[in-house]
Design a protein around this motif. Sequence first.
Motif, short mmCIF file in Angstrom:
data_model
loop_
_atom_site.label_atom_id
_atom_site.label_comp_id
_atom_site.label_asym_id
_atom_site.label_seq_id
_atom_site.Cartn_x
_atom_site.Cartn_y
_atom_site.Cartn_z
N UNK A 136 0.83 -1.22 0.00
CA UNK A 136 0.00 0.00 0.00
C UNK A 136 0.86 1.26 0.00
N UNK A 137 1.98 1.21 0.72
CA UNK A 137 2.87 2.37 0.76
C UNK A 137 3.31 2.75 -0.65
N UNK A 138 3.72 1.72 -1.42
CA UNK A 138 4.21 2.00 -2.77
C UNK A 138 3.10 2.57 -3.64
N UNK A 139 1.91 1.99 -3.54
CA UNK A 139 0.81 2.47 -4.37
C UNK A 139 0.49 3.92 -4.07
N UNK A 141 2.51 6.10 -2.76
CA UNK A 141 3.60 6.96 -3.20
C UNK A 141 3.57 7.15 -4.72
N UNK A 142 3.30 6.05 -5.46
CA UNK A 142 3.22 6.17 -6.91
C UNK A 142 2.13 7.18 -7.31
N UNK A 143 0.98 7.06 -6.64
CA UNK A 143 -0.12 7.98 -6.95
C UNK A 143 0.30 9.42 -6.66
N UNK A 144 1.01 9.60 -5.55
CA UNK A 144 1.46 10.96 -5.21
C UNK A 144 2.43 11.49 -6.25
N UNK A 145 3.35 10.62 -6.67
CA UNK A 145 4.34 11.04 -7.67
C UNK A 145 3.63 11.52 -8.93
N UNK A 146 2.62 10.74 -9.33
CA UNK A 146 1.92 11.08 -10.56
C UNK A 146 1.14 12.39 -10.41
N UNK A 147 0.44 12.51 -9.28
CA UNK A 147 -0.34 13.73 -9.06
C UNK A 147 0.56 14.94 -9.08
N UNK A 148 1.69 14.81 -8.38
CA UNK A 148 2.61 15.93 -8.28
C UNK A 148 3.19 16.30 -9.64
N UNK A 149 3.50 15.26 -10.43
CA UNK A 149 4.04 15.51 -11.77
C UNK A 149 3.04 16.28 -12.62
N UNK B 419 9.05 -4.06 -11.18
CA UNK B 419 10.18 -3.13 -11.05
C UNK B 419 10.17 -2.09 -12.17
N UNK B 420 9.82 -2.55 -13.36
CA UNK B 420 9.76 -1.64 -14.50
C UNK B 420 8.78 -0.50 -14.23
N UNK B 421 7.65 -0.85 -13.61
CA UNK B 421 6.61 0.14 -13.36
C UNK B 421 6.77 0.75 -11.97
N UNK B 422 7.98 1.04 -11.59
CA UNK B 422 8.16 1.62 -10.26
C UNK B 422 9.18 2.74 -10.34
N UNK B 423 9.42 3.34 -9.22
CA UNK B 423 10.39 4.42 -9.11
C UNK B 423 11.77 3.94 -9.58
N UNK B 424 12.11 2.71 -9.20
CA UNK B 424 13.40 2.15 -9.57
C UNK B 424 13.50 1.94 -11.09
N UNK B 425 12.41 1.42 -11.67
CA UNK B 425 12.41 1.19 -13.12
C UNK B 425 12.58 2.47 -13.90
N UNK B 426 11.90 3.51 -13.45
CA UNK B 426 12.05 4.81 -14.13
C UNK B 426 13.48 5.30 -14.01
#
Lengths: 277, 585
Positions: A136-139, A141-149, B419-426
């Motif tokens: 859940x943490x990663x999801x 964070x990913x959503x935050x990264x995208x929103x921020x971008x 991994x590809x679809x993550x911060x590390x992959x980017x």
Amino acid sequence: MTARAGTLRSMPGRRGAEAMLEIGGLHKSFGGVHALAGVDLRVDEGEIVSVIGPNGAGKTSFFNVVTGLYPPDGGDIMFEGRSIVGLESSEITEAGIARTFQNVRLFLNMTVLENVMVAQHCRTRAGAFRAVLRTPFLRREEAEIETRAKEILAFFGTRLVGYRFDQPALSLSYANRRRLEIARAMATRPKLLLLDEPVAGMNPRETAELTGLIRKLRDERGLTVVVIEHDMRVVRDVSDRVIVLDHGTKIAEGSYDEVSSNEAVIEAYLGRPAEVG
Amino acid sequence: MTPMDLRRTLRWGSLAGAVMVFTCAVGLFEAFEDRLLVYPFLSLGHVLLLWFLPLAGYQATNEPVLEGMEAPSKGLHNVMAGLVAGLAGGVLMGVFTVVVDAADVRDVFVRLSVRLVDLLTHGWGVPGGLVLIVGVPAMLGMAGGMLHLVSAPVRRRLILALEWALVVALLEQVFSQVLRQLRLGAVGNLIFTRRALEWWAALAIAALVALLAERARGGMGRIKGYLFAADAVRRTRNSIWSALAVLAFLVILPQLLGSLLSELLANVGLFLLMGLGLNIVVGLAGMLDLGYVAFFAVGAYTVGVLTSPISPRFDLEWSWWAALPVAILMSVVAGVLVGTPVIRMRGDYLAIVTLGFGEIVRILFLSDWLAPVFGGAQGVRNVPGIPVGVAEVRGSQPVGVLYFAFGLVLVAAWVSWALQESRLGRAWTAIREDETVAAAMGINVVRAKLNAFIVGAILAGLGGALFAAKVGSMFPSSFELLVSIIVLVVVIVGGMGNIPGVAVGAVLLIGVLGGPTQPGLLAEFAEFKLLIYGALLVFMMLRKPEGLLPSVRRSRELRGEELSQDAWLDRPSGDVEVDARPAGG
């Protein structure tokens, strides 16, 4: 370095503001060429400073040394009271200095959105384990990264949003590439932004717009900005202070009007009058 | 425009001649001369000898049509050019035959024997047989030229039908096996005689394929349009369904194939596992690692030493599952040890250093110094299988190994994708694009690269663990440099940076041609395997450097220049046009 303290005191700066970047006696040579031959300067928080000078004056070398692309041969660079000499360029970015490049260096095969997402690397933390387990943490964070971008890209109006998000950066026009590069630098959440010729190759309308944007970066986002620029209109409109470099040394400093009437500056740009030399 | 470009024609003709001479000189023709493909007249040797001639005959007048120019008319000159090209090739071949017959060059070219001349001339001797040697190529070249006379769709269908008939004949083993499993063995016996396809069956298959191609026209486009629908929700649903379909297919597949083919596919799975790992290192992070086999060896030896009852040093006899975490841990350690010193190097330097490390690891396992633990040249033997419930996965039951390998491959594919679809992959992509800028954008380049190296090492270690249980014994010679190179070729040919691409590469190379020591579907080609590997690699580098099934980004990188030029052409007015577009989304 007591000698540096002396030079710093004499420097003009906005009263009451804190020094963000203090540079003393910066040297860098490539073979026999002294790209930087003892540059001292100071940038205060919340300032917009322009660095100008003829070609080969050492402006871009100055950026490269500050951002850790090349190690300096001598001198000190203090960022927020901490020396950043000898740090990796990723660590300098993490400390809060971001830059753009004179010859736009985007990740051309990544999409517009990915370019801005990848620049948030040092402000996010999910590693390989979390990525594989999709925690859940990663999801989040990913959503935050995208929103921020997306939010950062929206700063440039409608040009880099919508269908543009998923287009490769190489499909962008030259002006948009420059904008995207600024967006990418913003995504690292810097305190100090170094822009290397941000309006080069833009038409007058785009130039005027970007000038306003640089001011907006300071006024709305609270960034301190150092700009290398050849377009004197931009320099006049945008800068609180202008620093002139020539042959790797600072030859003048002050407001645009002061600098533009300075004899040493005119000489550096136009050459010495014939009767003297 | 001249009706026939003589220089071009002769160039293609002599190219065809050179192909024929080469095929004879390396022994391909002689080796497969008696392997019939189409009963009773067409042998594999003849196909290999002559396949290039129709192509040359066709290419002799296949000029690119420039935009705005009138396409050249088709007619007799196409046929004539084909004939001349074929004739040129045939004459070259004739001269070659005469020389071989007259001068004894067997000391140098061992394959150029009397028997070869006999086979080429069908026993008619040199003066008489020359008619055949020149005549047949000329006819085939002419046939190639005639292809210009039919319309493009017809031509495509014709070639497709021909290809399919040949593929069915070549893969007789697979088709008769599948037919037997479907309880249609009688059909197999009917259409195959002495491992060759009956001529009428070949015609029937060709006709069937042509017919199906006619019916399916546009069907692919519809399926694609459906699968890649613009609607995101439907796209997700479709991809879930197609993933399930693939999974179901994979579950049923081993039941259709006998144990021999399952063994082949298990090898494919093993190399796919390693290919996916190397794909992370090379394809995603952009580091050319030529010592990848080292991690494979570490995984295999760790499992072997810990589980074998006759392990040279230990007497642990652990189960495979207990040894697995240790194997993975050892791979990580090896990855860090090898990675840390070399990771700062770029490009070619990294390739050379990793190549050295790969050899060092093999030589360490071979050394007398470590022989008390790893058995030196004797290796580790009697490695038990993998206990799964009451059953045991081991090499003697390839179907079980196949299922197990599939499972591991799915895990590896998930890891790659995640991994590809993550911060590390980017970060990896950014590093591959421009390392300096990536660092300036706050990416810790060394750490990101080391991460890629370690993930790659883990997947290779997993492959090694599977290999140990599957084969049951390991020797330093199982971990030659060739393994690294073949895994790399799998990744390159399949499509770097793309998971389905690596799968295609593994099936095609390991399944069809075979691995470094493992036989493939075309086990007959074992002797020429490396020749074919090399030729394939050269062809791919020249014509399709992005691989058979490339990732979108890779092909953009390799063809990017053209694309960006086009992009500029599309938008000469810069932003003006862009502003006018709606910014929805």
